[in-house]
Every structure is written in C-alpha cells, then in structure tokens.
Design an enzyme around this catalytic site. Structure first.
Site, PDB file in Angstrom:
ATOM      1  N   GLY A 156       0.787  -1.203  -0.137  1.00 52.70           N
ATOM      2  CA  GLY A 156      -0.066  -0.121  -0.133  1.00 52.70           C
ATOM      3  C   GLY A 156       0.842   1.154   0.231  1.00 52.70           C
ATOM      4  O   GLY A 156       1.977   1.123  -0.241  1.00 52.70           O
TER       5      GLY A 156
ATOM      6  N   HIS B  68       2.095   3.124   2.429  1.00 47.46           N
ATOM      7  CA  HIS B  68       3.032   3.092   3.536  1.00 47.46           C
ATOM      8  C   HIS B  68       4.354   2.445   2.813  1.00 47.46           C
ATOM      9  O   HIS B  68       5.342   2.803   3.307  1.00 47.46           O
ATOM     10  CB  HIS B  68       2.575   2.555   4.605  1.00 47.46           C
ATOM     11  CG  HIS B  68       3.445   3.011   5.976  1.00 47.46           C
ATOM     12  ND1 HIS B  68       4.032   2.056   6.496  1.00 47.46           N
ATOM     13  CD2 HIS B  68       3.626   4.228   6.527  1.00 47.46           C
ATOM     14  CE1 HIS B  68       4.783   2.570   7.693  1.00 47.46           C
ATOM     15  NE2 HIS B  68       4.557   3.894   7.604  1.00 47.46           N
ATOM     16  N   CYS B  69       3.731   1.160   2.133  1.00 50.98           N
ATOM     17  CA  CYS B  69       4.853   0.245   1.651  1.00 50.98           C
ATOM     18  C   CYS B  69       5.789   0.847   0.721  1.00 50.98           C
ATOM     19  O   CYS B  69       6.879   0.332   0.482  1.00 50.98           O
ATOM     20  CB  CYS B  69       4.285  -1.034   1.391  1.00 50.98           C
ATOM     21  SG  CYS B  69       3.023  -1.854   2.412  1.00 50.98           S
ATOM     22  N   ILE B  70       5.180   1.973  -0.315  1.00 50.57           N
ATOM     23  CA  ILE B  70       5.995   2.400  -1.042  1.00 50.57           C
ATOM     24  C   ILE B  70       6.739   3.533  -0.804  1.00 50.57           C
ATOM     25  O   ILE B  70       7.472   4.370  -1.628  1.00 50.57           O
ATOM     26  CB  ILE B  70       5.205   2.562  -2.459  1.00 50.57           C
ATOM     27  CG1 ILE B  70       4.318   3.680  -2.287  1.00 50.57           C
ATOM     28  CG2 ILE B  70       4.781   1.276  -2.833  1.00 50.57           C
ATOM     29  CD1 ILE B  70       3.729   4.258  -3.611  1.00 50.57           C
TER      30      ILE B  70
END
Length: 337
Positions: free
Chosen positions: A323, A325-327
């Site tokens: 999502g 936050h992950c990227i």
C-alpha cells in the site's frame, strides 16, 4: 526512531521497474506507474520527495512525476522502499539510517533482492545519514514506533525462521533498542490473512496497527465475521487492550474500518486504511472506491488534527502486495548543527 508525524526533510519512493509490480501487460504497467506517481506527486505538494528509479526507467518516471520530484538513478529489484530501504533515526542534530538485512521477506521463492539488499546503504549515503548497520533481517513495514520508546512488531515477521532463525524475542528486542531506541516492544500475534499467504510479507504490522501519536493506536477493524481477518482483528485488539507503552500507560485504541469489500479475483483482500503515510501537514491515505472510504477519512482527520487528508486509489498497490506506506519511507528533519 521518531514518530512518523515529526517534521520531515523528505519522503523517499522507489519506482516500479519490472515483474509483478508492473504486471503482464502495457495497461498493467501504465496503471502501476500512474499509481506510484500519484502518491509521490501528492506528497510533493507538502514537502520534498525523492524517487529512486532504475537508469532505464528515469525518462518514463520523469514523464509521470511532477517537476518538484527529484529522481535518483540506481538499480533496484522492486518498488517497496519501506522494506528494502533504510529506517531513519535521529539524535539531536545527527541523522542516522538503520540498514537492516533485507532478504526478500524471508527468502521467498518469488522474490529477488540482489540489488535491493544494498539499497539501504545507498539511500543512507544520499541522505547524508550515519549508517547504523544491523544483522537483523527486518523491514520498515514490520515496525511502527511512537517515538517515545515503544515499537509494534509481529511474531510472524521478526521471529520468522526465514528471516531470523534461532532468535528469541529478547534477542530481537535488544537489537531494536540498540538501533531504534525502542525500549519496549509490543508483540502482535500475526498480520492480516492475505499478507500471510504465498505472496505476502508474512505479517507486516503497517496494515494492522499504527501510532497516531504516543498512546493512541489506530487499529484495522474488520467488522464482517465472514472475513478471516475478523478473528485476526479480535486477537490483535486483545493484545493491545492489555498492553502498556514504554511509559507504562495503557493504549487508547481507535478503530479504522476495513473496507466493506471483502474479496477480489484472488481471494480475501487485505485492503487497509492503516497503510497511510504522514508528511508535513498532510496524510496521504488509501482509498478503495469503497463505501467505507468516507468514514476512514473522517477517522484520519480526527486522529491527525491540522493535517489535510489526501487520498489515492490504492487498489493497484494492494493488488501487487502493498500500500501507500509500503512504497514510501520518511526521512525526519534534524536541526542544524
């Protein structure tokens, strides 16, 4: 490691380059690039953003990104900089970068990480940060801190035999104290169901729970008892309800609804509004074209007073395994020497 809400110097993003993040068709690739760019461009309205792109992708990235976004060219395997990149820490005017060991989320058969394994030191050098090297196999998506000594972790990540075979809770906690200044760990039993399947991270905390501020935890709330994450939510809630933070104080739990959508073509979804990122003056938040989008935005506005909530359709990200936050990875600002 400061709380994500402190003043930031910049936000780091990695650009999708190949494989499943781009997809099988030209249309898939266009969707991925549009989505990654939407996150970077939204953040660039509030602060500096630097995108790391493979040399062969610089021109296409420049086409999609706003002029305000800086691009750094370097070979990468994947586009989840939260995990392969460094975790930034501070000590007064000093900026540090914890460089974890990255091994493709526990040496998973589908992952490649030859280039990403050295992304942390590269970003640390670009940022002018002092390296804090660690032998712990860990990812930025596997931790959340309150900035006052408390860290959220999951037993299925830091204690994963594919990551840290033989390490105990005490071993992990000692290293998190040394690297992050986290003196008190709260161990959640696991992550969400889809994230625990073949193509997941085996339980990252950043789609389950996060600190809105010290003492306040935003919790993924799957309300439909037909979804397996209903039981996961209940188990996580029970742990957090009994927990205290590093100050010895109980936590206030604030529910962030799971989207009403329960499944997609590949099974149970792990769509989560918890997977947002804070930037200066704003929250870059996930939207899913879902009836619960409106409620989630309202919760985020209340949780982060004074910040604008900007949404990006995160379905293409979650289809690829992560999502917003992950990227992304925030680099905190430090006062001048």
């Amino acid at each position: 490691m400061p709380h994500e809400g402190v003043r930031q110097d910049r936000l780091w993003v990695a650009w999708p380059t190949k494989g499943y993040t781009l997809g099988d068709t030209a249309e898939d690739a266009a969707t991925a690039r549009r989505t990654w760019a939407a996150v970077a461009n939204a953040a660039a309205q509030f602060q500096r953003v630097t995108v790391v792109a493979c040399p062969q992708d610089v021109d296409v990235a420049r086409h999609h990104l706003s002029a305000a976004v800086e691009i750094r060219a370097r070979g990468i395997d994947d586009a989840w900089i939260r995990d392969a990149g460094p975790t930034f820490v501070t000590d007064g005017p000093r900026l540090g970068a914890v460089t974890w060991v990255f091994n493709g989320w526990g040496a998973q058969e589908w992952a490649t990480w030859d280039l990403d394994a050295t992304l942390g030191p590269a970003v640390a050098q670009w940022a002018g940060a002092e390296r804090v090297d660690s032998d712990l196999v860990n990812e930025g998506g596997g931790i959340h801190v309150d900035g006052e000594g408390t860290v959220l972790v999951t037993e299925t990540v830091q204690l994963d035999p594919g990551r840290n075979p033989g390490l105990s809770r005490a071993d992990v906690e000692t290293e998190l104290a040394r690297t992050l200044g986290a003196t008190h760990a709260i161990w959640l039993p696991r992550g969400l169901t889809r994230d625990s399947a073949t193509y997941g991270t085996r339980g990252h905390v950043d789609i389950v729970a996060t600190f809105a501020e010290p003492g306040v935890v935003l919790l993924h709330d799957q309300r439909d008892d037909g979804h397996p994450d209903h039981a996961v939510t209940a188990a996580v809630r029970a742990v957090l309800a009994d927990a205290v933070d590093a100050r010895g104080k109980p936590l206030e739990l604030v529910d962030l609804p799971a989207p009403r959508t329960l499944r997609d073509a590949d099974g149970w979804v792990d769509h989560s509004y918890v997977n947002h990122v804070l930037v200066n003056g704003a929250v870059i938040a996930c939207a899913f074209d879902d009836p619960h989008d409106v409620e989630a935005v309202a919760v985020l506005r209340d949780a982060y007073p004074g910040r604008e909530v900007v949404t990006v359709d995160a379905r293409p990200l979650f289809e690829r395994g992560g999502g917003i936050h992950c990227i992304t990875q925030q680099q905190p600002a430090v006062p001048p020497v």
